[in-house]
Write an enzyme that holds these catalytic residues in place. Structure first.
Site, short mmCIF file in Angstrom:
data_model
loop_
_atom_site.label_atom_id
_atom_site.label_comp_id
_atom_site.label_asym_id
_atom_site.label_seq_id
_atom_site.Cartn_x
_atom_site.Cartn_y
_atom_site.Cartn_z
N GLU A 162 36.03 9.86 29.30
CA GLU A 162 36.81 8.88 28.51
C GLU A 162 37.77 8.02 29.34
O GLU A 162 38.92 7.83 28.96
CB GLU A 162 37.59 9.60 27.41
CG GLU A 162 36.71 10.38 26.48
CD GLU A 162 37.48 11.02 25.32
OE1 GLU A 162 38.71 11.04 25.35
OE2 GLU A 162 36.81 11.49 24.39
N ASN A 204 31.17 10.64 31.09
CA ASN A 204 31.02 10.89 29.64
C ASN A 204 32.04 10.06 28.87
O ASN A 204 33.22 10.00 29.25
CB ASN A 204 31.27 12.39 29.41
CG ASN A 204 30.87 12.88 28.04
OD1 ASN A 204 29.74 12.67 27.61
ND2 ASN A 204 31.79 13.52 27.33
N HIS A 241 29.98 10.43 18.46
CA HIS A 241 30.70 10.88 17.26
C HIS A 241 30.63 9.73 16.24
O HIS A 241 31.32 8.72 16.39
CB HIS A 241 32.16 11.18 17.59
CG HIS A 241 32.34 12.31 18.54
ND1 HIS A 241 31.99 13.61 18.22
CD2 HIS A 241 32.83 12.36 19.80
CE1 HIS A 241 32.27 14.40 19.25
NE2 HIS A 241 32.77 13.67 20.22
N GLU A 270 27.85 15.03 22.51
CA GLU A 270 28.77 15.61 21.52
C GLU A 270 28.41 15.13 20.12
O GLU A 270 29.29 14.80 19.31
CB GLU A 270 30.22 15.21 21.86
CG GLU A 270 30.64 15.59 23.26
CD GLU A 270 32.08 15.22 23.58
OE1 GLU A 270 32.86 14.91 22.66
OE2 GLU A 270 32.44 15.25 24.78
N ASP A 272 27.84 14.31 16.49
CA ASP A 272 28.11 14.68 15.09
C ASP A 272 28.14 13.40 14.27
O ASP A 272 28.51 12.34 14.78
CB ASP A 272 29.37 15.54 14.91
CG ASP A 272 30.64 14.97 15.51
OD1 ASP A 272 30.69 13.76 15.80
OD2 ASP A 272 31.59 15.74 15.67
C1 XIL Z 1 37.66 18.23 20.88
C2 XIL Z 1 37.48 19.65 20.38
O1 XIL Z 1 36.34 19.70 19.58
C3 XIL Z 1 38.70 20.11 19.59
O2 XIL Z 1 38.60 21.48 19.28
C4 XIL Z 1 39.96 19.85 20.37
O3 XIL Z 1 41.09 20.13 19.56
C5 XIL Z 1 40.04 18.41 20.84
O4 XIL Z 1 38.87 18.10 21.58
N1 XIL Z 1 35.70 14.07 23.01
C6 XIL Z 1 35.52 15.10 23.87
C7 XIL Z 1 35.70 16.50 23.40
O5 XIL Z 1 35.12 14.87 25.02
O6 XIL Z 1 36.22 17.32 24.41
C8 XIL Z 1 36.59 16.57 22.20
O7 XIL Z 1 36.60 17.91 21.73
C9 XIL Z 1 36.10 15.61 21.15
C10 XIL Z 1 36.13 14.20 21.63
#
Ligand code: XIL
Length: 447
Positions: A162, A204, A241, A270, A272
């Site tokens: 990020e 990432n 996401h 990641e 969802d």
């Molecule tokens: C999130 C986790 O799922 C949570 O449990 C935590 O509180 C915050 O981080 N981007 C990422 C992940 O790269 O590491 C994050 O994970 C979600 C967004």
């Protein structure tokens, strides 16, 4: 690609199965017989993996572990490998929870994605207050220590997470790490390579899914620059996401393909998608198909197992419900994975027919056109005869909603017959896809 008569028959069978699977996606709880019955096994058919984020404190939950062991072959620690977890005090490393996850995965024959070595977020308190050379050195030491500790056990590391800004700038995000100098990212990658030469090293990020967004372009230019200067980068992770305000873009496949063309693997890291029912299932199917259509898209990881395990549980964004039951989204992903027959999608496909009376036969070549959220264009060029009859078969829930340069009639809602209308031997059409990005089946005969 030209298909022989035999392979045409096989292609027709495959496309019928794919169509049947897609049609059943929202209704059926089990896959078509003969198909793989878990996400991992289905992904392995095309050499890919299917992973999930895992939380160490859930490894005692038998429902959770049962699904984990059965369905997934790649594991990411949801929080346990982050900087605050692994170096809570400067120079003092803590791997207990991360090790529980890594050991569980490896004992089960699963691989591990490492997440994440350097990030502006979830930094330990001591690091948040640092700057300049001290911070740069602390960051590099962290990368070196953690990547060395796990050397040989990690398939791919998210080396930097990020680092780009949202919005229209296309530039870097402001952070304490960024303020140590613009070269902090490549310095992190070099340190990671030295510490674990066998791990793939990924950049990432999120909001990098839409090809036309400035952030996507900014990351693309950085990867292009790294490749041109020999900075060690092997992969780009797309967090993915999604929700109604940030839906799966229609050009997702284009984004993955363009990054892969830089000479890196791409991974959905990641995933969802907030929502429910068939709408959610179709979006999951679209994302899965986009990965399958890119040879260097090596795998998909969802960010948790059951909806109740999600960091955004209220959006019910995952593949299993709170009780661990498979959702429609699960079935659509499984069926999409089972529909994959290879690792590449050709840019054109051709079917031939040797039917008389034209001894030269008739060849129809399909090529992809523009793509949008709800529809895409396709084009067919016929050769070998000016007197053709081309059948275009789409798979549910697709519908052909427009045609040009042809005279078209419909046999059923899914089957269109196209004939010349005096505009030459190339015609086109628009398919409303309803989340199903499969190409139509094309066959040609001489009138
Ligand atoms: C999130 C986790 O799922 C949570 O449990 C935590 O509180 C915050 O981080 N981007 C990422 C992940 O790269 O590491 C994050 O994970 C979600 C967004």
């Amino acid at each position: 690609m030209t298909l022989t008569a035999k392979s045409v028959a096989r292609a027709a069978l495959v496309s019928t199965l794919v169509a049947a699977a897609a049609g059943a996606a929202v209704l059926a709880a089990s896959p078509a017989s003969g198909a793989a019955s878990t996400l991992a096994a289905a992904a392995q058919q095309s050499g890919r993996y299917f992973g999930t984020a895992v939380a160490a404190n859930k490894l005692g939950d038998s429902t959770y572990v049962g699904i984990l062991n059965r369905e997934f072959d790649m594991v990411t620690a949801e929080n346990e490998m982050k900087m605050d977890a692994t170096e809570p005090n400067q120079g003092q490393f803590s791997y207990g929870n991360a090790d529980r996850i890594v050991n569980h995965a490896r004992n089960q024959g699963k691989r591990v994605r490492g997440h994440a070595l350097a990030w502006h977020s979830q930094q330990p308190g001591w690091m948040q207050n640092m700057s300049g050379t001290a911070l740069r050195n602390a960051m590099l030491n962290h990368v070196t220590q953690v990547a060395s500790y796990y050397r040989g056990k990690i398939y791919a590391w998210d080396v930097v997470n990020e680092a780009f800004a949202d919005g229209s700038s296309g530039g870097r995000r402001d952070s304490n790490l960024q303020r140590t100098g613009n070269d902090w990212i490549e310095a992190a990658f070099r340190a990671a390579r030295a510490a674990d030469p066998g791990a793939k090293l990924c950049y990432n990020d999120y909001n990098t899914d839409n090809w036309s967004h400035a952030k996507t372009q900014g990351v693309y230019r950085m990867v292009q620059d790294f490749k041109s200067r020999g900075v060690p980068i092997d992969c780009v992770g797309f967090q993915a996401h999604f929700n109604s305000g940030n839906p799966v873009p229609s050009n997702y496949h284009t984004t993955l393909q363009n990054f892969a063309a830089l000479g890196v693997d791409v991974q959905i890291t990641e995933l969802d998608i907030e929502g429910s029912g068939s709408t959610q299932a179709q979006q999951y199917q679209g994302v899965t198909q986009a990965c399958l259509a890119v040879a260097r898209c090596t795998g998909i990881t969802v960010w948790g197992i059951r909806d109740s395990d999600s960091w955004r549980a209220s959006g019910t964004p995952l593949l299993f419900d709170n009780n661990g039951n498979k959702k429609a989204a699960y079935t659509s992903v499984l069926n999409a994975l089972n529909g994959a027959t290879g690792t590449t999608t050709p840019t054109t496909t051709t079917t031939t027919s040797s039917s008389t009376p034209n001894p030269g036969g008739c060849t129809a070549t399909y090529s992809e056109g523009e793509k949008w959220n709800d529809r895409f264009n396709g084009q067919v060029t016929v050769s070998g005869t000016d007197n053709w009859i081309v059948t275009v078969t789409v798979s549910s829930p697709q519908r052909i909603i427009a045609t040009w340069n042809t005279s078209a009639t419909w046999e059923t809602a899914n089957v269109m017959t196209a004939r010349p209308n005096g505009s030459g031997n190339t015609f086109g059409f628009t398919i409303s896809h309803g989340g199903n990005w499969n190409w139509p089946a094309i066959s040609c005969r001489v009138a």
